[in-house]
Write an enzyme that holds these catalytic residues in place. Sequence first.
Site, PDB file in Angstrom:
ATOM      1  N   SER A 151       6.136  -1.815  -2.184  1.00 35.31           N
ATOM      2  CA  SER A 151       6.212  -2.736  -3.336  1.00 35.31           C
ATOM      3  C   SER A 151       5.244  -2.289  -4.426  1.00 35.31           C
ATOM      4  O   SER A 151       4.235  -2.935  -4.669  1.00 35.31           O
ATOM      5  CB  SER A 151       5.976  -4.185  -2.916  1.00 35.31           C
ATOM      6  OG  SER A 151       4.803  -4.364  -2.171  1.00 35.31           O
TER       7      SER A 151
ATOM      8  N   GLY B 108       2.121   5.582   4.494  1.00 36.78           N
ATOM      9  CA  GLY B 108       1.112   6.186   5.367  1.00 36.78           C
ATOM     10  C   GLY B 108      -0.207   5.436   5.401  1.00 36.78           C
ATOM     11  O   GLY B 108      -1.119   5.825   6.130  1.00 36.78           O
TER      12      GLY B 108
ATOM     13  N   GLY C  85       0.845  -1.193   0.000  1.00 37.05           N
ATOM     14  CA  GLY C  85       0.000   0.000   0.000  1.00 37.05           C
ATOM     15  C   GLY C  85       0.876   1.238   0.000  1.00 37.05           C
ATOM     16  O   GLY C  85       2.108   1.154   0.127  1.00 37.05           O
TER      17      GLY C  85
END
Length: 198
Positions: free
Chosen positions: A107, A36, A33
């Site tokens: 990623s 943050g 993701g």
Amino acid sequence: METNNIVWHDASVKREERNKKNGHESFVLWFTGLSGSGKSTLANAVSRQLFEDNKQTYVLDGDNVRHGLNKDLGFSPESRTENIRRIGEVAKLFVDSGQIVSTAFISPYREDRQQVRDLLDKNEFIEIHVECSLSTCEQRDPKGLYKKARTGEIPAFTGISSPYEAPETPEIVVNTEEKSIEEAVHAIVEKLEAKGLV
């Protein structure tokens, strides 16, 4: 690189033996993701819950790994790909050791995540998309990175000046804008139980 004289040595203790002794399967929880979104927080919370349930767990965190194993890598697309390749290989070793390994890495590229999936057997790679809007991630900005990216201090920052390719068919999706960490942990563990992994 010369690899003709390198031979794989089988371990005297098999993964299946470790899994039987541990009382659970070994696999990778791949948290992906935006910066943050809550990947590290969630990976550590899941690891804590599994540990409390007497499971063998470990967290590979993006920043921590870049302090040692991958400190020679930058943030170009090529370096990001190599970063994930190395983590995939390390994660595979953890699976072989009988552990549940959680990886918290942006990623950003689907192809890189697929290459890690391809290293492992079926049900050994559980992709978890930690979903969160860019605006919320930027508001959170726990490390002050979005602010630096907006001023040009960080030239290739995922979500701002570098792409993030969200998973198309992840095993699990948790939205950290809608769910608390506790709710997200419960949802993840529940799905792992339903799959018979823990």
